[in-house]
Design a protein around this motif. Structure first.
Motif, PDB file in Angstrom:
ATOM      1  N   ALA A 295       0.921  -1.460  -0.413  1.00 52.17           N
ATOM      2  CA  ALA A 295      -0.200   0.025   0.190  1.00 52.17           C
ATOM      3  C   ALA A 295       0.965   1.155   0.230  1.00 52.17           C
ATOM      4  CB  ALA A 295      -0.699  -0.011   1.415  1.00 52.17           C
ATOM      5  N   VAL A 296       1.988   1.052   0.561  1.00 52.60           N
ATOM      6  CA  VAL A 296       2.810   1.982   0.796  1.00 52.60           C
ATOM      7  C   VAL A 296       3.424   2.641  -0.639  1.00 52.60           C
ATOM      8  CG1 VAL A 296       4.844   3.469   2.073  1.00 52.60           C
ATOM      9  CG2 VAL A 296       3.246   2.109   3.407  1.00 52.60           C
ATOM     10  N   LYS A 297       3.882   1.551  -1.443  1.00 50.82           N
ATOM     11  CA  LYS A 297       4.433   1.681  -2.583  1.00 50.82           C
ATOM     12  C   LYS A 297       3.601   2.738  -3.456  1.00 50.82           C
ATOM     13  CE  LYS A 297       7.609  -2.511  -2.178  1.00 50.82           C
ATOM     14  NZ  LYS A 297       7.787  -3.190  -2.928  1.00 50.82           N
ATOM     15  N   LYS A 298       2.475   1.988  -3.468  1.00 51.40           N
ATOM     16  CA  LYS A 298       1.022   2.660  -4.920  1.00 51.40           C
ATOM     17  C   LYS A 298       0.878   3.678  -3.793  1.00 51.40           C
ATOM     18  CE  LYS A 298      -1.804  -1.897  -4.481  1.00 51.40           C
ATOM     19  NZ  LYS A 298      -3.180  -2.603  -4.862  1.00 51.40           N
ATOM     20  N   LEU A 299       0.673   3.677  -2.178  1.00 48.27           N
ATOM     21  CA  LEU A 299       0.443   5.778  -2.331  1.00 48.27           C
ATOM     22  C   LEU A 299       1.436   6.388  -3.043  1.00 48.27           C
ATOM     23  CD1 LEU A 299      -0.739   5.292   1.409  1.00 48.27           C
ATOM     24  CD2 LEU A 299      -1.889   5.902  -0.091  1.00 48.27           C
ATOM     25  N   GLU A 300       2.853   6.184  -2.588  1.00 51.39           N
ATOM     26  CA  GLU A 300       3.533   7.100  -3.378  1.00 51.39           C
ATOM     27  C   GLU A 300       4.098   7.695  -4.443  1.00 51.39           C
ATOM     28  OE1 GLU A 300       9.182   7.018  -3.061  1.00 51.39           O
ATOM     29  OE2 GLU A 300       7.690   4.831  -2.720  1.00 51.39           O
ATOM     30  N   LYS A 301       3.501   7.051  -5.609  1.00 45.02           N
ATOM     31  CA  LYS A 301       3.034   6.976  -6.948  1.00 45.02           C
ATOM     32  C   LYS A 301       1.907   8.149  -7.415  1.00 45.02           C
ATOM     33  CE  LYS A 301       4.180   2.255  -8.531  1.00 45.02           C
ATOM     34  NZ  LYS A 301       4.412   0.517  -9.240  1.00 45.02           N
ATOM     35  N   ARG A 302       0.804   7.867  -5.933  1.00 43.05           N
ATOM     36  CA  ARG A 302      -0.634   9.022  -6.217  1.00 43.05           C
ATOM     37  C   ARG A 302      -0.538   9.925  -5.366  1.00 43.05           C
ATOM     38  NH1 ARG A 302      -4.575   6.499  -8.830  1.00 43.05           N
ATOM     39  NH2 ARG A 302      -5.437   7.593  -9.222  1.00 43.05           N
ATOM     40  N   HIS A 303       0.897  10.403  -4.960  1.00 44.90           N
ATOM     41  CA  HIS A 303       1.590  10.971  -3.609  1.00 44.90           C
ATOM     42  C   HIS A 303       1.012  12.923  -4.249  1.00 44.90           C
ATOM     43  CE1 HIS A 303       3.609  13.400  -0.786  1.00 44.90           C
ATOM     44  NE2 HIS A 303       4.127  14.330  -1.417  1.00 44.90           N
ATOM     45  N   GLU A 304       0.864  13.129  -5.674  1.00 46.04           N
ATOM     46  CA  GLU A 304       0.725  14.221  -5.603  1.00 46.04           C
ATOM     47  C   GLU A 304      -1.346  14.513  -6.414  1.00 46.04           C
ATOM     48  OE1 GLU A 304       2.457  16.020  -9.524  1.00 46.04           O
ATOM     49  OE2 GLU A 304       4.237  15.503  -8.945  1.00 46.04           O
ATOM     50  N   ASP A 305      -1.521  13.541  -6.182  1.00 40.55           N
ATOM     51  CA  ASP A 305      -2.818  13.141  -6.836  1.00 40.55           C
ATOM     52  C   ASP A 305      -3.415  12.834  -5.099  1.00 40.55           C
ATOM     53  OD1 ASP A 305      -2.543  13.159  -8.632  1.00 40.55           O
ATOM     54  OD2 ASP A 305      -2.459  10.330  -9.295  1.00 40.55           O
ATOM     55  N   HIS A 306      -3.209  12.846  -4.138  1.00 43.76           N
ATOM     56  CA  HIS A 306      -3.817  12.907  -3.307  1.00 43.76           C
ATOM     57  C   HIS A 306      -3.060  14.160  -1.821  1.00 43.76           C
ATOM     58  CE1 HIS A 306      -4.088   8.315  -1.799  1.00 43.76           C
ATOM     59  NE2 HIS A 306      -3.710   8.333  -3.016  1.00 43.76           N
ATOM     60  N   ILE A 307      -2.516  14.705  -2.702  1.00 45.33           N
ATOM     61  CA  ILE A 307      -1.962  16.061  -1.677  1.00 45.33           C
ATOM     62  C   ILE A 307      -2.986  16.971  -2.166  1.00 45.33           C
ATOM     63  CG2 ILE A 307      -0.467  17.697  -2.294  1.00 45.33           C
ATOM     64  CD1 ILE A 307       0.340  16.255  -0.028  1.00 45.33           C
ATOM     65  N   LYS A 308      -3.650  17.366  -3.390  1.00 47.72           N
ATOM     66  CA  LYS A 308      -5.006  17.749  -3.710  1.00 47.72           C
ATOM     67  C   LYS A 308      -6.587  17.675  -2.838  1.00 47.72           C
ATOM     68  CE  LYS A 308      -3.013  18.468  -8.728  1.00 47.72           C
ATOM     69  NZ  LYS A 308      -2.019  17.413 -10.169  1.00 47.72           N
ATOM     70  N   VAL A 309      -6.152  16.412  -3.071  1.00 49.66           N
ATOM     71  CA  VAL A 309      -7.763  16.663  -2.161  1.00 49.66           C
ATOM     72  C   VAL A 309      -7.220  16.397  -0.918  1.00 49.66           C
ATOM     73  CG1 VAL A 309      -8.850  15.340  -4.189  1.00 49.66           C
ATOM     74  CG2 VAL A 309      -7.726  14.316  -2.326  1.00 49.66           C
ATOM     75  N   TYR A 310      -6.105  16.709  -0.238  1.00 48.36           N
ATOM     76  CA  TYR A 310      -6.117  16.103   1.582  1.00 48.36           C
ATOM     77  C   TYR A 310      -5.919  18.076   1.906  1.00 48.36           C
ATOM     78  CZ  TYR A 310      -4.244  11.121   1.276  1.00 48.36           C
ATOM     79  OH  TYR A 310      -4.730  10.223   1.083  1.00 48.36           O
TER      80      TYR A 310
END
Length: 385
Positions: A295-310
């Protein structure tokens, strides 16, 4: 004899005026004993106050309106839809102002008590379309695809207690800022733990109304506190957090204190986040640690996408908090065991047990939990490329 009002004297007068007339809400002057006199009036059993609560068009603030029911609702399904003027809540235009409140969760009301209820609602336009700030609708669609994964969430909600002019509760009136960091986290004492009555009153309210509240503590900035909800499976986790935010502001209102969920109010002091604990059924079972690492590896790949909605402002305010100084950096993903400076933290206990959950420390204090949940589930459970 005339007094010469030099700039120094004028400034001293302003400081003295501020010291005497603290900028708290006028609510603190109102007698709560008088309110108790009316709150305890006997009401016919067939009459119930139902307070409808919703998120307004900012995606951060909450609104409420109360109606009388001739029966006691046992679930949100017993509560009818209501409409309101959305042009005053940034959710509609004046010429087409009707917005519909659709009940989705119900709680016992700790403020008015008795059979009275809090009714959490989604918002829709008159054509049946979710309003732009209704992120619960989309989150539910996502969660319906991953029921077998049993995603579980817990939120660590940080906030600041303020006066009505954005000055933190308990901060020095004349000398600027309190003493340095280090004295306030989980503190005890009148010189460092400010506003405990508000935090404890809120805690009791959440226990009363059925929220999955797991704890509360003072945080590392003076006047900053944190409450923790969950762990809870599914959409109830976010519903609980929103009603908890509403009740926090409602309780603080009685004390004449304002609440701020701003991610970073002061440059030299720690900001406020909404750290999110996450796990799936397979992560919680024996050998689940490997799924946490995946899961951590997947989150790293989508870091920018998550920051935009956090952060409801697309990451703008969260960037002020995530500077890399004692916290993660907004433009760099990191992870670690027992590392509170990482984007994603795994506790040492989880590593030792080889199963459990991880903590996403990136969401801002004002983040919409529905968007946070949706992002995590889409990335980790729906296996996007």
């Amino acid at each position: 004899m005339r007094l010469l009002l030099t700039p120094r004297i004028l400034n001293a007068c302003k400081i003295l005026h501020r010291a005497v007339h603290l900028d708290w809400s006028p609510n603190w002057k109102l007698s709560k004993k008088i309110w108790d006199r009316y709150r305890n009036l006997p009401i016919a059993n067939c009459k119930v106050q139902a307070t409808y609560v919703w998120i307004d068009g900012t995606g951060e603030n909450m609104r409420s309106k109360t109606r009388t029911m001739d029966y006691t609702p046992s679930s949100h399904k017993d509560c009818p839809n209501l409409n309101f003027n959305g042009s005053y809540t940034y959710q509609a235009e004046p010429k087409n102002s009707d917005v519909i409140l659709c009940p989705i969760a119900i709680y016992n009301d700790p403020i008015t008590q008795g059979n009275n209820k809090l009714v959490l609602c989604e918002t829709y336009d008159t054509e049946g379309r979710p309003t732009p700030s209704n992120h619960r609708h989309h989150c539910m669609e996502t969660l319906n695809h991953v029921c077998d994964k049993e995603p579980m969430f817990g939120f660590e909600q940080e906030f600041m207690m303020m006066d009505v002019n954005s000055r933190p509760f308990g901060w020095p009136v004349m000398s600027g800022e309190p003493s340095p960091l280090g004295s306030y986290y989980c503190s005890v004492g009148a010189d460092r733990a400010f506003g405990r009555e508000v935090a404890e009153s809120h805690y009791r309210c959440l226990l009363y109304c059925g929220v999955d509240i797991s704890g509360v503590n003072p945080e590392s900035t003076a006047s900053q506190w944190e409450f923790k909800t969950g762990p809870t499976i599914g959409i109830k986790a976010a519903d609980d957090l929103w009603i908890s935010r509403y009740l926090l502001q409602r309780v603080a209102e009685d004390y004449g204190v304002a609440i701020s969920f701003h991610p970073k109010l002061f440059k030299n002091w720690k900001g406020s986040g909404c750290h999110t604990n996450f796990s799936t059924k397979e992560m919680r079972e024996d050998g689940g640690y490997k799924y946490i690492e995946e899961a951590v590896k997947k989150l790293e790949k989508r870091h920018e996408d998550h920051i935009k909605v956090y952060d409801p402002r697309g990451g703008k305010y969260n960037a002020l908090r995530l500077t890399g100084h004692g916290v993660s950096k907004v433009d760099k993903f990191t992870s670690g065991v027992a590392d509170s400076t990482a984007s994603v933290k795994i506790s040492k206990a989880v590593m030792q047990k080889q199963k459990g959950h991880f903590v996403d420390r990136r969401p801002a204090a004002n983040a919409d939990p529905y968007q946070v949940m949706n992002a995590l589930v889409c990335t980790l459970c729906l296996n996007p490329q």
